[in-house]
Scaffold this motif. Sequence first.
Motif, PDB file in Angstrom:
ATOM      1  N   PRO A 201       0.787  -1.235   0.000  1.00 49.78           N
ATOM      2  CA  PRO A 201       0.000   0.000   0.000  1.00 49.78           C
ATOM      3  C   PRO A 201       0.816   1.281   0.000  1.00 49.78           C
ATOM      4  N   TRP A 202       2.102   1.227   0.442  1.00 46.78           N
ATOM      5  CA  TRP A 202       2.910   2.436   0.511  1.00 46.78           C
ATOM      6  C   TRP A 202       3.950   2.506  -0.593  1.00 46.78           C
ATOM      7  N   SER A 203       3.817   1.694  -1.608  1.00 49.98           N
ATOM      8  CA  SER A 203       4.752   1.720  -2.733  1.00 49.98           C
ATOM      9  C   SER A 203       3.957   1.692  -4.028  1.00 49.98           C
ATOM     10  N   ILE A 204       4.220   2.659  -4.910  1.00 50.88           N
ATOM     11  CA  ILE A 204       3.503   2.708  -6.182  1.00 50.88           C
ATOM     12  C   ILE A 204       4.497   2.704  -7.333  1.00 50.88           C
ATOM     13  N   GLU A 205       4.036   2.198  -8.465  1.00 47.06           N
ATOM     14  CA  GLU A 205       4.862   2.142  -9.669  1.00 47.06           C
ATOM     15  C   GLU A 205       4.155   2.923 -10.761  1.00 47.06           C
ATOM     16  N   LEU A 206       4.887   3.841 -11.382  1.00 50.21           N
ATOM     17  CA  LEU A 206       4.329   4.662 -12.448  1.00 50.21           C
ATOM     18  C   LEU A 206       5.034   4.382 -13.758  1.00 50.21           C
ATOM     19  N   HIS A 207       4.282   4.482 -14.857  1.00 51.34           N
ATOM     20  CA  HIS A 207       4.804   4.165 -16.186  1.00 51.34           C
ATOM     21  C   HIS A 207       4.523   5.322 -17.141  1.00 51.34           C
ATOM     22  N   ARG A 208       5.462   5.558 -18.057  1.00 50.62           N
ATOM     23  CA  ARG A 208       5.245   6.470 -19.179  1.00 50.62           C
ATOM     24  C   ARG A 208       6.112   5.998 -20.320  1.00 50.62           C
ATOM     25  N   GLY A 209       5.468   5.581 -21.402  1.00 48.11           N
ATOM     26  CA  GLY A 209       6.209   4.993 -22.504  1.00 48.11           C
ATOM     27  C   GLY A 209       6.925   3.747 -22.017  1.00 48.11           C
TER      28      GLY A 209
END
Length: 312
Positions: A201-209
Amino acid sequence: MRTPAVSLARLVAFVAVAEAGSFTAAAERLNTTKSAVSQAVAVLERELGAQLLQRSTRKLAITEQGAAFLADCRALLTDAEAAMERARTGRAQPSGTLRLTSTHGVAGLVAGWIATYRERYPAMRIDYVPTDRKLDLIAERFDLSIRIGPMADSSLRAVVLEELELWPVAAPVYLARHGTPRKPADLSSHEWIALSLLPSPWSIELHRGGRKVRVKTRGAISVASNDALLRMVIQGAGISGFPCTADLRAEVAAGRLVRLVSGWTMRHMFLYAAYPGNIAPPAKTRAFIDLAKEAARAPARLAQPAVVDTTV
Protein backbone atom coordinates in the motif's frame (compact mmCIF):
# COMPACT_ATOMS: atom_id res chain seq x y z
CA MET A 1 -36.24 -51.30 1.48
CA ARG A 2 -37.17 -48.85 -1.26
CA THR A 3 -34.92 -45.79 -1.47
CA PRO A 4 -36.89 -42.51 -1.45
CA ALA A 5 -36.86 -40.52 -4.67
CA VAL A 6 -34.49 -37.55 -4.58
CA SER A 7 -36.42 -34.28 -4.20
CA LEU A 8 -34.53 -31.24 -5.34
CA ALA A 9 -37.21 -29.06 -3.75
CA ARG A 10 -36.42 -30.47 -0.30
CA LEU A 11 -32.70 -29.96 -0.90
CA VAL A 12 -33.36 -26.35 -1.93
CA ALA A 13 -35.40 -25.82 1.24
CA PHE A 14 -32.64 -27.22 3.45
CA VAL A 15 -29.93 -25.10 1.77
CA ALA A 16 -32.10 -21.98 2.10
CA VAL A 17 -32.65 -22.57 5.83
CA ALA A 18 -28.96 -23.27 6.45
CA GLU A 19 -27.90 -20.12 4.60
CA ALA A 20 -30.64 -17.81 5.88
CA GLY A 21 -30.42 -19.01 9.49
CA SER A 22 -34.15 -19.39 10.05
CA PHE A 23 -37.24 -20.97 8.54
CA THR A 24 -38.91 -17.56 8.24
CA ALA A 25 -36.03 -16.00 6.29
CA ALA A 26 -35.78 -19.10 4.09
CA ALA A 27 -39.48 -18.93 3.30
CA GLU A 28 -39.12 -15.28 2.25
CA ARG A 29 -36.17 -16.18 0.01
CA LEU A 30 -38.11 -19.03 -1.62
CA ASN A 31 -41.37 -17.07 -1.81
CA THR A 32 -43.30 -19.74 0.11
CA THR A 33 -44.61 -20.33 3.62
CA LYS A 34 -42.63 -21.07 6.76
CA SER A 35 -44.65 -24.25 7.34
CA ALA A 36 -43.87 -25.53 3.83
CA VAL A 37 -40.15 -25.05 4.37
CA SER A 38 -40.26 -26.65 7.82
CA GLN A 39 -42.16 -29.65 6.49
CA ALA A 40 -39.75 -30.09 3.57
CA VAL A 41 -36.75 -30.16 5.91
CA ALA A 42 -38.50 -32.52 8.32
CA VAL A 43 -39.31 -34.95 5.50
CA LEU A 44 -35.72 -34.77 4.28
CA GLU A 45 -34.41 -35.60 7.76
CA ARG A 46 -36.75 -38.61 7.98
CA GLU A 47 -35.60 -39.83 4.58
CA LEU A 48 -31.95 -39.53 5.61
CA GLY A 49 -32.43 -40.83 9.11
CA ALA A 50 -30.25 -37.97 10.33
CA GLN A 51 -30.78 -34.66 12.10
CA LEU A 52 -29.57 -31.82 9.92
CA LEU A 53 -30.61 -28.88 12.09
CA GLN A 54 -30.70 -28.25 15.83
CA ARG A 55 -33.89 -26.36 16.64
CA SER A 56 -34.63 -24.33 19.76
CA THR A 57 -36.96 -21.48 20.64
CA ARG A 58 -34.12 -18.97 20.32
CA LYS A 59 -31.90 -20.14 17.51
CA LEU A 60 -31.30 -22.61 14.73
CA ALA A 61 -27.95 -24.37 14.31
CA ILE A 62 -26.69 -26.81 11.70
CA THR A 63 -25.42 -30.16 12.97
CA GLU A 64 -22.11 -31.74 11.98
CA GLN A 65 -23.96 -34.12 9.65
CA GLY A 66 -25.94 -31.19 8.31
CA ALA A 67 -22.80 -29.20 7.50
CA ALA A 68 -21.32 -32.10 5.52
CA PHE A 69 -24.62 -32.66 3.72
CA LEU A 70 -24.91 -28.91 2.95
CA ALA A 71 -21.70 -28.94 0.92
CA ASP A 72 -22.95 -31.91 -1.12
CA CYS A 73 -26.34 -30.24 -1.64
CA ARG A 74 -24.77 -27.06 -2.97
CA ALA A 75 -22.69 -29.00 -5.46
CA LEU A 76 -25.69 -31.07 -6.54
CA LEU A 77 -27.93 -28.04 -7.01
CA THR A 78 -25.24 -26.22 -8.99
CA ASP A 79 -24.91 -29.22 -11.31
CA ALA A 80 -28.69 -29.51 -11.62
CA GLU A 81 -29.04 -25.85 -12.53
CA ALA A 82 -26.28 -26.13 -15.11
CA ALA A 83 -27.93 -29.23 -16.62
CA MET A 84 -31.29 -27.46 -16.86
CA GLU A 85 -29.66 -24.44 -18.45
CA ARG A 86 -27.95 -26.59 -21.06
CA ALA A 87 -31.30 -28.20 -21.83
CA ARG A 88 -33.00 -24.87 -22.39
CA THR A 89 -30.28 -23.01 -24.26
CA GLY A 90 -32.69 -22.46 -27.10
CA ARG A 91 -34.75 -20.08 -25.00
CA ALA A 92 -34.48 -16.48 -26.08
CA GLN A 93 -35.03 -14.95 -22.66
CA PRO A 94 -33.10 -15.57 -19.42
CA SER A 95 -35.23 -16.72 -16.51
CA GLY A 96 -35.10 -17.27 -12.77
CA THR A 97 -33.13 -15.26 -10.20
CA LEU A 98 -29.71 -13.71 -10.76
CA ARG A 99 -27.71 -13.50 -7.52
CA LEU A 100 -25.21 -10.73 -8.04
CA THR A 101 -22.57 -9.07 -5.89
CA SER A 102 -19.98 -6.31 -6.12
CA THR A 103 -18.01 -4.10 -3.78
CA HIS A 104 -19.58 -0.81 -2.70
CA GLY A 105 -17.11 1.02 -4.92
CA VAL A 106 -18.91 -0.07 -8.08
CA ALA A 107 -22.42 -0.31 -6.60
CA GLY A 108 -23.67 2.75 -8.46
CA LEU A 109 -22.36 1.37 -11.72
CA VAL A 110 -23.93 -2.05 -11.17
CA ALA A 111 -27.23 -0.54 -10.03
CA GLY A 112 -27.58 1.18 -13.39
CA TRP A 113 -26.85 -2.07 -15.20
CA ILE A 114 -29.48 -3.88 -13.12
CA ALA A 115 -32.11 -1.31 -14.09
CA THR A 116 -31.32 -1.82 -17.79
CA TYR A 117 -31.22 -5.59 -17.34
CA ARG A 118 -34.71 -5.57 -15.82
CA GLU A 119 -36.00 -3.46 -18.71
CA ARG A 120 -34.68 -6.02 -21.18
CA TYR A 121 -35.69 -9.10 -19.20
CA PRO A 122 -38.78 -8.22 -17.12
CA ALA A 123 -39.31 -11.84 -16.05
CA MET A 124 -35.96 -11.90 -14.25
CA ARG A 125 -35.55 -11.48 -10.50
CA ILE A 126 -32.33 -9.98 -9.15
CA ASP A 127 -30.83 -10.44 -5.69
CA TYR A 128 -28.04 -7.85 -5.44
CA VAL A 129 -25.63 -7.77 -2.49
CA PRO A 130 -23.05 -4.96 -2.55
CA THR A 131 -20.40 -5.68 0.07
CA ASP A 132 -16.69 -5.17 0.69
CA ARG A 133 -16.55 -8.53 2.48
CA LYS A 134 -14.69 -11.23 0.57
CA LEU A 135 -17.29 -13.71 -0.63
CA ASP A 136 -17.14 -17.34 -1.65
CA LEU A 137 -19.34 -17.22 -4.74
CA ILE A 138 -19.81 -20.98 -4.79
CA ALA A 139 -20.58 -21.49 -1.10
CA GLU A 140 -22.89 -18.48 -0.98
CA ARG A 141 -24.51 -19.35 -4.31
CA PHE A 142 -23.80 -16.13 -6.20
CA ASP A 143 -24.03 -16.24 -9.97
CA LEU A 144 -21.79 -13.27 -10.68
CA SER A 145 -19.49 -10.68 -9.14
CA ILE A 146 -18.46 -7.37 -10.70
CA ARG A 147 -15.00 -6.22 -9.63
CA ILE A 148 -12.21 -3.77 -10.32
CA GLY A 149 -8.71 -4.95 -9.52
CA PRO A 150 -5.76 -6.97 -10.78
CA MET A 151 -6.67 -10.27 -12.37
CA ALA A 152 -5.95 -13.00 -9.84
CA ASP A 153 -5.73 -16.76 -10.10
CA SER A 154 -8.76 -18.32 -8.46
CA SER A 155 -11.48 -20.90 -8.85
CA LEU A 156 -13.53 -18.30 -10.74
CA ARG A 157 -13.78 -17.61 -14.43
CA ALA A 158 -13.64 -14.00 -15.49
CA VAL A 159 -14.62 -11.83 -18.43
CA VAL A 160 -12.78 -8.53 -18.83
CA LEU A 161 -15.22 -5.68 -19.35
CA GLU A 162 -12.65 -2.90 -19.61
CA GLU A 163 -8.92 -2.37 -19.01
CA LEU A 164 -8.23 0.70 -16.90
CA GLU A 165 -5.21 2.86 -16.13
CA LEU A 166 -4.74 4.13 -12.58
CA TRP A 167 -4.30 7.85 -12.08
CA PRO A 168 -2.95 9.51 -8.95
CA VAL A 169 -5.42 12.28 -8.11
CA ALA A 170 -6.12 14.89 -5.47
CA ALA A 171 -8.78 17.46 -4.71
CA PRO A 172 -8.13 21.15 -5.50
CA VAL A 173 -8.45 22.00 -1.80
CA TYR A 174 -5.51 19.68 -0.97
CA LEU A 175 -3.33 21.11 -3.76
CA ALA A 176 -4.09 24.67 -2.68
CA ARG A 177 -2.66 23.88 0.76
CA HIS A 178 0.25 21.61 -0.16
CA GLY A 179 1.21 22.41 -3.75
CA THR A 180 0.99 20.23 -6.84
CA PRO A 181 3.43 17.36 -7.50
CA ARG A 182 4.79 17.66 -11.06
CA LYS A 183 6.86 14.49 -11.42
CA PRO A 184 6.64 11.00 -9.88
CA ALA A 185 9.37 11.62 -7.27
CA ASP A 186 7.36 14.57 -5.90
CA LEU A 187 4.68 12.19 -4.67
CA SER A 188 7.02 10.90 -1.96
CA SER A 189 6.87 14.23 -0.13
CA HIS A 190 3.08 14.46 -0.18
CA GLU A 191 0.39 12.96 2.02
CA TRP A 192 -0.55 9.64 0.44
CA ILE A 193 -3.67 7.81 1.64
CA ALA A 194 -2.97 4.09 1.38
CA LEU A 195 -5.49 1.37 0.62
CA SER A 196 -4.32 -1.16 3.19
CA LEU A 197 -5.95 -4.05 1.34
CA LEU A 198 -3.30 -3.86 -1.38
CA PRO A 199 -0.14 -6.01 -1.14
CA SER A 200 2.16 -2.92 -1.08
CA PRO A 201 0.00 0.00 0.00
CA TRP A 202 2.91 2.44 0.51
CA SER A 203 4.75 1.72 -2.73
CA ILE A 204 3.50 2.71 -6.18
CA GLU A 205 4.86 2.14 -9.67
CA LEU A 206 4.33 4.66 -12.45
CA HIS A 207 4.80 4.16 -16.19
CA ARG A 208 5.25 6.47 -19.18
CA GLY A 209 6.21 4.99 -22.50
CA GLY A 210 8.97 2.54 -21.77
CA ARG A 211 10.00 4.22 -18.51
CA LYS A 212 9.11 2.86 -15.09
CA VAL A 213 9.55 4.59 -11.73
CA ARG A 214 8.82 3.18 -8.26
CA VAL A 215 7.94 5.68 -5.56
CA LYS A 216 7.83 5.03 -1.83
CA THR A 217 4.96 7.08 -0.45
CA ARG A 218 4.30 8.33 3.05
CA GLY A 219 1.23 9.35 4.99
CA ALA A 220 -0.66 9.20 8.25
CA ILE A 221 -3.77 7.42 6.96
CA SER A 222 -4.31 3.89 5.72
CA VAL A 223 -7.82 2.65 5.13
CA ALA A 224 -9.39 -0.73 4.34
CA SER A 225 -12.46 0.73 2.64
CA ASN A 226 -12.61 1.86 -0.98
CA ASP A 227 -15.52 4.21 -0.29
CA ALA A 228 -13.77 5.83 2.66
CA LEU A 229 -10.61 6.29 0.60
CA LEU A 230 -12.50 8.14 -2.12
CA ARG A 231 -14.31 10.37 0.34
CA MET A 232 -11.05 11.31 2.07
CA VAL A 233 -9.40 12.28 -1.22
CA ILE A 234 -12.41 14.36 -2.30
CA GLN A 235 -12.38 16.16 1.05
CA GLY A 236 -8.71 17.04 0.66
CA ALA A 237 -7.13 14.68 3.20
CA GLY A 238 -4.47 13.50 0.75
CA ILE A 239 -3.58 11.88 -2.58
CA SER A 240 -4.36 8.39 -3.84
CA GLY A 241 -4.76 6.41 -7.06
CA PHE A 242 -8.00 5.40 -8.77
CA PRO A 243 -8.94 3.50 -11.95
CA CYS A 244 -9.46 5.78 -14.92
CA THR A 245 -13.11 5.11 -15.58
CA ALA A 246 -15.20 7.46 -17.67
CA ASP A 247 -16.57 8.77 -14.36
CA LEU A 248 -13.10 9.64 -13.07
CA ARG A 249 -12.42 11.48 -16.33
CA ALA A 250 -15.66 13.41 -15.78
CA GLU A 251 -14.61 14.36 -12.23
CA VAL A 252 -11.26 15.59 -13.55
CA ALA A 253 -12.89 17.47 -16.45
CA ALA A 254 -15.27 19.16 -14.00
CA GLY A 255 -12.38 20.21 -11.76
CA ARG A 256 -13.55 18.28 -8.71
CA LEU A 257 -10.43 16.10 -8.90
CA VAL A 258 -7.04 16.85 -10.45
CA ARG A 259 -4.88 14.32 -12.27
CA LEU A 260 -1.31 14.49 -11.01
CA VAL A 261 2.05 13.92 -12.77
CA SER A 262 0.28 14.04 -16.14
CA GLY A 263 1.40 11.49 -18.68
CA TRP A 264 2.34 8.97 -16.01
CA THR A 265 0.02 6.16 -15.04
CA MET A 266 0.05 3.61 -12.26
CA ARG A 267 -0.39 -0.10 -13.03
CA HIS A 268 -3.40 -1.19 -15.03
CA MET A 269 -6.50 -2.62 -13.43
CA PHE A 270 -9.42 -4.47 -14.95
CA LEU A 271 -13.13 -4.03 -14.63
CA TYR A 272 -14.35 -7.59 -14.90
CA ALA A 273 -17.17 -10.02 -14.22
CA ALA A 274 -16.28 -13.18 -12.31
CA TYR A 275 -18.45 -16.26 -12.05
CA PRO A 276 -18.01 -19.74 -10.56
CA GLY A 277 -17.70 -23.01 -12.44
CA ASN A 278 -15.67 -24.42 -15.28
CA ILE A 279 -18.40 -24.37 -17.93
CA ALA A 280 -20.11 -21.60 -19.86
CA PRO A 281 -22.33 -19.47 -17.59
CA PRO A 282 -26.12 -19.86 -17.78
CA ALA A 283 -28.13 -17.59 -20.06
CA LYS A 284 -29.16 -15.23 -17.24
CA THR A 285 -25.51 -14.68 -16.29
CA ARG A 286 -24.28 -14.41 -19.86
CA ALA A 287 -26.97 -11.83 -20.63
CA PHE A 288 -25.84 -9.64 -17.73
CA ILE A 289 -22.18 -9.94 -18.74
CA ASP A 290 -23.04 -8.95 -22.32
CA LEU A 291 -24.99 -5.94 -21.05
CA ALA A 292 -22.11 -4.95 -18.74
CA LYS A 293 -19.59 -5.16 -21.59
CA GLU A 294 -21.81 -2.93 -23.70
CA ALA A 295 -22.37 -0.42 -20.87
CA ALA A 296 -18.72 -0.33 -19.76
CA ARG A 297 -17.77 1.03 -23.17
CA ALA A 298 -20.61 3.57 -23.27
CA PRO A 299 -20.50 7.11 -21.83
CA ALA A 300 -20.79 6.96 -18.05
CA ARG A 301 -23.81 8.14 -16.10
CA LEU A 302 -22.43 7.90 -12.57
CA ALA A 303 -21.76 10.65 -10.07
CA GLN A 304 -18.61 9.11 -8.57
CA PRO A 305 -15.59 7.22 -9.90
CA ALA A 306 -15.21 3.53 -9.22
CA VAL A 307 -12.47 2.39 -6.89
CA VAL A 308 -10.15 -0.59 -6.67
CA ASP A 309 -11.61 -3.91 -5.56
CA THR A 310 -9.12 -6.10 -3.75
CA THR A 311 -11.46 -8.87 -2.63
CA VAL A 312 -10.19 -11.47 -5.11
